[in-house]
Structures are given as C-alpha cells and as structure tokens.
Design a protein around this motif. Structure first.
Motif, PDB file in Angstrom:
ATOM      1  N   THR A  13      33.758 -31.443  19.367  1.00 11.50           N
ATOM      2  CA  THR A  13      33.991 -30.379  18.395  1.00 11.50           C
ATOM      3  C   THR A  13      32.907 -30.380  17.330  1.00 11.50           C
ATOM      4  O   THR A  13      32.458 -29.336  16.879  1.00 11.50           O
ATOM      5  N   ALA A  14      32.491 -31.583  16.935  1.00  7.22           N
ATOM      6  CA  ALA A  14      31.568 -31.695  15.806  1.00  7.22           C
ATOM      7  C   ALA A  14      30.229 -31.037  16.102  1.00  7.22           C
ATOM      8  O   ALA A  14      29.684 -30.337  15.255  1.00  7.22           O
ATOM      9  N   VAL A  15      29.698 -31.251  17.313  1.00  8.07           N
ATOM     10  CA  VAL A  15      28.403 -30.661  17.634  1.00  8.07           C
ATOM     11  C   VAL A  15      28.493 -29.140  17.624  1.00  8.07           C
ATOM     12  O   VAL A  15      27.694 -28.465  16.977  1.00  8.07           O
ATOM     13  N   ILE A  16      29.511 -28.606  18.310  1.00  9.92           N
ATOM     14  CA  ILE A  16      29.521 -27.153  18.472  1.00  9.92           C
ATOM     15  C   ILE A  16      29.844 -26.438  17.168  1.00  9.92           C
ATOM     16  O   ILE A  16      29.406 -25.328  16.952  1.00  9.92           O
ATOM     17  N   MET A  17      30.587 -27.090  16.257  1.00 10.18           N
ATOM     18  CA  MET A  17      30.935 -26.353  15.042  1.00 10.18           C
ATOM     19  C   MET A  17      29.723 -26.100  14.151  1.00 10.18           C
ATOM     20  O   MET A  17      29.750 -25.225  13.299  1.00 10.18           O
ATOM     21  N   LEU A  18      28.639 -26.848  14.366  1.00  6.77           N
ATOM     22  CA  LEU A  18      27.430 -26.576  13.598  1.00  6.77           C
ATOM     23  C   LEU A  18      26.428 -25.736  14.378  1.00  6.77           C
ATOM     24  O   LEU A  18      25.424 -25.298  13.840  1.00  6.77           O
ATOM     25  N   THR A  19      26.676 -25.541  15.681  1.00  7.49           N
ATOM     26  CA  THR A  19      25.611 -24.942  16.480  1.00  7.49           C
ATOM     27  C   THR A  19      25.974 -23.623  17.145  1.00  7.49           C
ATOM     28  O   THR A  19      25.284 -23.200  18.051  1.00  7.49           O
ATOM     29  N   GLY A  20      27.044 -22.968  16.742  1.00  8.03           N
ATOM     30  CA  GLY A  20      27.207 -21.633  17.295  1.00  8.03           C
ATOM     31  C   GLY A  20      28.611 -21.220  17.673  1.00  8.03           C
ATOM     32  O   GLY A  20      28.850 -20.068  17.977  1.00  8.03           O
ATOM     33  N   ILE A  49      24.065 -35.058  15.616  1.00 12.40           N
ATOM     34  CA  ILE A  49      23.436 -34.298  16.705  1.00 12.40           C
ATOM     35  C   ILE A  49      23.628 -32.799  16.443  1.00 12.40           C
ATOM     36  O   ILE A  49      22.723 -31.984  16.646  1.00 12.40           O
ATOM     37  N   GLY A  50      24.823 -32.431  15.949  1.00 14.31           N
ATOM     38  CA  GLY A  50      25.080 -31.039  15.615  1.00 14.31           C
ATOM     39  C   GLY A  50      24.141 -30.563  14.514  1.00 14.31           C
ATOM     40  O   GLY A  50      23.575 -29.468  14.581  1.00 14.31           O
ATOM     41  N   ALA A  66      22.020 -29.103  22.202  1.00 11.35           N
ATOM     42  CA  ALA A  66      22.484 -30.246  21.408  1.00 11.35           C
ATOM     43  C   ALA A  66      23.443 -31.117  22.225  1.00 11.35           C
ATOM     44  O   ALA A  66      23.352 -32.348  22.194  1.00 11.35           O
ATOM     45  N   LEU A  67      24.343 -30.474  22.973  1.00  7.44           N
ATOM     46  CA  LEU A  67      25.278 -31.262  23.793  1.00  7.44           C
ATOM     47  C   LEU A  67      24.533 -32.016  24.892  1.00  7.44           C
ATOM     48  O   LEU A  67      24.916 -33.133  25.252  1.00  7.44           O
TER      49      LEU A  67
END
Lengths: 284, 299
Positions: free
Chosen positions: B216-223, B121-122, B150-151
């Motif tokens: 953590t996984a989503v946000i670390m790729l998205t900003g 998703i990220g 994404a979240l």
C-alpha cells in the motif's frame, strides 16, 4: 546467443539491480538537498516541527518511530522467543509443525489489514480500557498491532539461529542425558545468540519501516509523545501524509530528510546483520 | 532442583507465547470473516452493473470493487513482469559468474535494497515522477507506470536472491555433469541449472506477486487514487484493493461503504493466502525445500 552476450546480459542485470539501491539514495539526497545541505541535517533531527515558525525539524517523528518500534519489540520479543522455544523442542512435534506453518502464513498477511482491523477492533478496546488514551489511536495500539507484524520475522530468524547450532553439541547433550529443557537452556540458547540478535535487528527494521499500521492507528499528531497513550507520528507516516502538499515548500522537502533517515538506519541494520552472519560462519 | 522449576516456567511460558500469538491473529482474522463475509457477493464486486458488461468494459462500475481489482491485477502483472527477467538474470549472474568480491558488493546492495522501507521506495518513485514532470514533460504525474516501476524495484532483490539461492542449492554433480559432457556454461545454465531450480525460482516469484498485491505504501505515493475506474493507460491513475481498504477506513460515509471495506479486506487476504499456499505447495512438491522463505521488511 553466444557465450559473451549471455554473460554481458547477466552482468548488466546484476549491475542495474545493484545500482538501484544507490539510485534510490541519490534521488533522496538530491531532492532533500535544500534542507539537508549546509550541514543542517543533524540539527534537523533534534528540532521540533512547526511550519508556522519555519521549523521543519522532525524530532517528533523520530521519537514517535523510536517509541512505536521499540515498544512493539518489547511485546514481540517474549512472544517470539516463547514460540521458537516451543518449536525448538518444548512443544509436541506435530503442533510445532502447525505453529511453524501458521507463523510463515502470518508473514503473508497484508499490513493494511492489520491497520484496518486495528481501527475497528483494537482501538475501541484501548479506548475503553484506558480513559486517558483519548480516541484510542495511540502508541500502545500501534505497537500492539505492530508486534503481530514483526513476530513472524523474528521467529523465522530465531529459528535459523536455533537450526544453525552444531548438531554434535546437541547429540553430546542428549548423550549426557539432558532433557529438552536442559538442552534448550544449556546448549541451544547460548549457541544461537547471533540468530537471536539478527532476529531482533530485522524485527526492529521491519517495525520502523512499516507505514500502514502506524499511519492508521497511531493518531499522527505532530508532537513529541509524552506517554504510550499519546498519539504519535512516525517517519513513515510523515512521508505518507505530507506528500500531498506543495512541491516547493520546505515542509515537502522535509519528507526527503525522513526518507534519508530511514534509508540510513536500514543500511546500518543490514550491515550489522551481515557482520553477525559472518561471525557465526567463522565460529563454525 | 532450580532447573526443574525453571524448566517448568519455560514450558508454561512457551505454551503461553504460542497461544497468545496464534490466538490474537485468529481472533483478528475471525472478526474480519464474521463481519465481512455477509458483504461478499456479486454486488460487492460489480455493484449494479451486469457482470458481462463490466468485464467487457461496456459499462463502468461505480459502486463495486471491480476497478480496484482490475487495478491491482494490472499493477501486479506489469511490475512482476518487469522485475522477473532482470531479477532472474541478476540471480544467475550472482550464482554462476560473480567473483567473490562482486558477490560481496552486489550482495550488500541487494540486501540494502531489500530492506528499504516500502514508503521510501514510494518516495523514490514519487520524486522520479516529479523529476520527469519538471525536466521532460509537464503532463507527467504519478501514474500506473510509476507505481509499476517502483514496485519492480521493491521485489527485484527478492527475486534475485531466491534465484541465486535456488541455483546455488543444486548439488555439485548436477552442476558438473553437463559441463563434463562438453556443454558450454550458458547451455549448462539454460538446459540443466535453470530447469532444476525452476520450482525455487517460481515460488519466489509467487511470493513477490503477493508482495506487490498487498503493498500500500508504495502505490499511495505513486499514482493510486480513490476513484479512477478501470486502468486505461500506463500514464493514468488507477485504483487498487489495499489502497481502497486504507481509504475506506478513514473516509467511509455509511455502513454500506464500511462493509465493502471489510469485503475488500477479505478478498485481499484471500488472494495473499492463496498465493502463499501456492508457493508452499510448489516448494514442497516439485523439489523439496529450496532456500528458506524469509520475511523481509515491508509496510
């Protein structure tokens, strides 16, 4: 709000949410296309990773993911089966309720915390116990930690399976004088197997899909691991690690192939679980 | 005779499994508390800045968790705010209007979406950001807005499924009473079915908040980034607690930084535990058990 507008709003919401799954797939496909196109996708799966020689296969990531997630199930399965048997009649009722609540609470523990504690508590232990484990960041550490993450998922699905056993079967066993162990072995376990299989699939899915534990404590080395004390990189950590580099490189595009692989594996798992659920529904 | 031996083994085995499982988690959490509790305090969150100055945004907090906490709060509030209306409406459709065929197809899509690993998703959010960067605006890069979107994707199927389960769990008498008195289907939904299934939906939303807060996984790729200060705009990067924990674990330079990592882990665990118990209490006291809270894939 008239009937018709309300209905349209509800329908659009449902359609948009359902389309989201397709949208994610579409984006992965479009962005990964330069690497996937030309029917190369399957050879990518089996090729090594060596950007210097222009090789962007992700065999190491596939084997890393498989090793870590299967091993975590190997650790988690006896724990989960034992726990669910405990809750299914072998343990005292009051403690069982407590354990049930604790297991549900475990589903809420953030995985980054497991990763963090893994680095500072588990990894040093593994390093001391096994001299060949190098830094201690290896498949074994990651799958031990991961087994704590997947156990609650498995237990909850196992318990669903246990609860779905026809109450008349249990009463019949009771009427014949079965004790709790006999009831479990002869009636509940054989009847609850679809739930058990579902739990294992969901646990595997969860183990493969988790990023932070493997990223933080599996070591992330890009090679096909030779033993459980080797460090390894999973598909998920590969995605997390490569994203920082150049957008147009093939190395960057390869993470979309990883994403696609994870997506497809997940979709298969979901379909398998639904088939199992249907079978169970028909049997009753 | 064999069954007796087998039964004895099974009993010992089940006790052992419970002890190992709960014991190891308790050891982990106990270690976290013992190591981290001394670091808890005003300084952990606000550093050397006065609390009032920090909260009123008069001064920036550089050596405290305040920006990360503010970032987590904004990303959670925005993404849940985005996902709840769509998710609840979709859940209503699934439970009240969908044909059998639609239920099957949409249901499959929701299950697939729910099972997509969060890093994927990220990646989706990230590629969306690249798409906008390339074709719409050159200034656009991964930012708060991308993480929020994404979240929202991540928790959407979850909210839909809890809403659907809560509404389908209502008895046939409740479903039909208002209709029999001449209410329209929409009136029935808003005046009878929704209020009745409110507690089930609410506990689903609270668990969705927990999913957003821990992810953590989503946000670390998205900003999300390591230092950004208080989130100022939807198009800027931000800090978040789970990412801070991840970042500190590999990049800490001294003992004090590591201690703040332990502190952040305790705060995050505390937030998730509170949300969990809140959901549990709501479910228990307002309506009895609504649908089972399922563990879903994430990471």
């Amino acid at each position: 709000m008239t009937q018709q507008t309300a209905r349209i709003v509800f329908f659009l919401s449902a359609a948009v949410s359902a389309m989201a799954a397709a949208l994610v797939f579409g984006f992965l496909l479009v962005f990964g296309f330069p690497l996937i196109g030309g029917g190369e996708f399957f050879s990518l799966l089996a090729r090594p990773w060596s950007p210097g020689q222009g090789l962007y296969g992700f065999l190491p990531m596939i084997t890393g993911t498989a090793a870590i997630s299967f091993l975590s199930i190997v650790f988690a399965l006896p724990l989960s089966l034992g726990t669910v048997c405990f809750m299914g009649g072998l343990g005292p009722a009051r403690i069982s309720r407590l354990v049930d609540g604790f297991v549900r609470f475990m589903t809420g523990i953030p995985t980054v915390i497991y990763g963090f504690l893994g680095i500072f508590l588990l990894v040093p232990v593994v390093r001391t116990l096994f001299t060949s484990a190098g830094s201690g960041m290896c498949i074994l550490s990651a799958s031990l930690m991961l087994s704590l993450l997947v156990s609650p998922t498995m237990i909850i699905f196992f318990k669903d399976g246990f609860d779905s056993v026809d109450v008349r079967y249990i009463q019949a066993a009771d009427a014949l004088g079965a004790d709790s162990v006999q009831r479990l072995i002869y009636v509940i376990l054989p009847e609850a197997w679809p739930g058990i299989v579902t739990g294992i699939i969901m646990g595997l899915g969860r183990a493969m899909g988790d990023t932070l534990i493997a990223l933080m404590i599996a070591g992330n080395a890009v090679h096909v691991p030779g033993s459980i004390l080797d460090s390894a990189r999973t598909l998920t950590s590969h995605i997390a690690l490569v994203s920082a580099s150049d957008y147009d490189s093939l190395a960057f595009k390869s993470i979309f192939a990883c994403g696609l692989t994870l997506y497809v594996l997940n979709a298969f798992a979901v379909i398998a679980v639904r088939k199992l659920g249907k079978k169970r529904g028909q049997a009753r | 005779m064999t069954i007796r031996i087998l039964g004895g083994c099974l009993r010992v085995f089940s006790w052992g499994a419970v002890l190992v499982l709960t014991g190891s988690v308790l050891v982990l959490l106990g270690y976290l508390l013992v190591k981290g509790v001394p670091s808890l305090g005003r300084d952990l969150i606000f550093g050397q800045v006065d609390v009032l100055d920090a909260v009123l945004l008069k001064k920036r907090v550089f050596d405290g968790l305040f920006p990360a906490i503010a970032g987590t709060l904004s990303v959670v509030a925005l993404s849940v705010g985005l996902a709840v209306p769509v998710g609840v409406c979709a859940g209503i459709y699934m439970s009240e209007f969908a044909t059998v065929f639609q239920q099957r197809v949409f249901g499959l899509m929701f299950d697939i979406l729910a099972g997509i690993p969060s890093i994927v998703i990220g990646l989706f959010g990230f590629s969306g950001a690249i798409f906008i960067h390339k074709y719409i605006s050159n200034d656009f890069r991964p930012c708060l807005a991308v993480s929020v979107a994404a979240l929202a994707f991540l928790v959407l199927p979850y909210i839909t499924r809890t809403t659907q389960a809560a509404m389908q769990g209502l008895s046939i008498q409740i479903r039909q009473a208002a209709l029999a008195l001449g209410a329209t289907r929409v009136q029935n939904i808003f005046y009878v079915l929704l209020p009745r299934s409110f507690s089930g939906i609410l506990s689903g939303i609270i668990l969705a908040i927990g999913r957003c807060a821990e992810d953590t996984a989503v946000i670390m790729l998205t900003g999300v980034v390591a230092t950004a200060g208080i989130p100022g705009s939807l198009l800027g990067s931000y800090e978040a607690l789970p990412f801070y924990i991840y970042y500190i674990s590999s990049q800490y330079t001294d003992a004090a930084e590591l201690m703040s990592g332990y502190g952040a882990a305790i705060i995050l665990l505390g937030v998730c535990a509170v949300l969990f118990f809140l959901a549990f209490l709501i479910k228990r006291h307002l309506a009895g058990p609504a649908g089972p809270a399922r563990g879903r894939f994430h990471g």
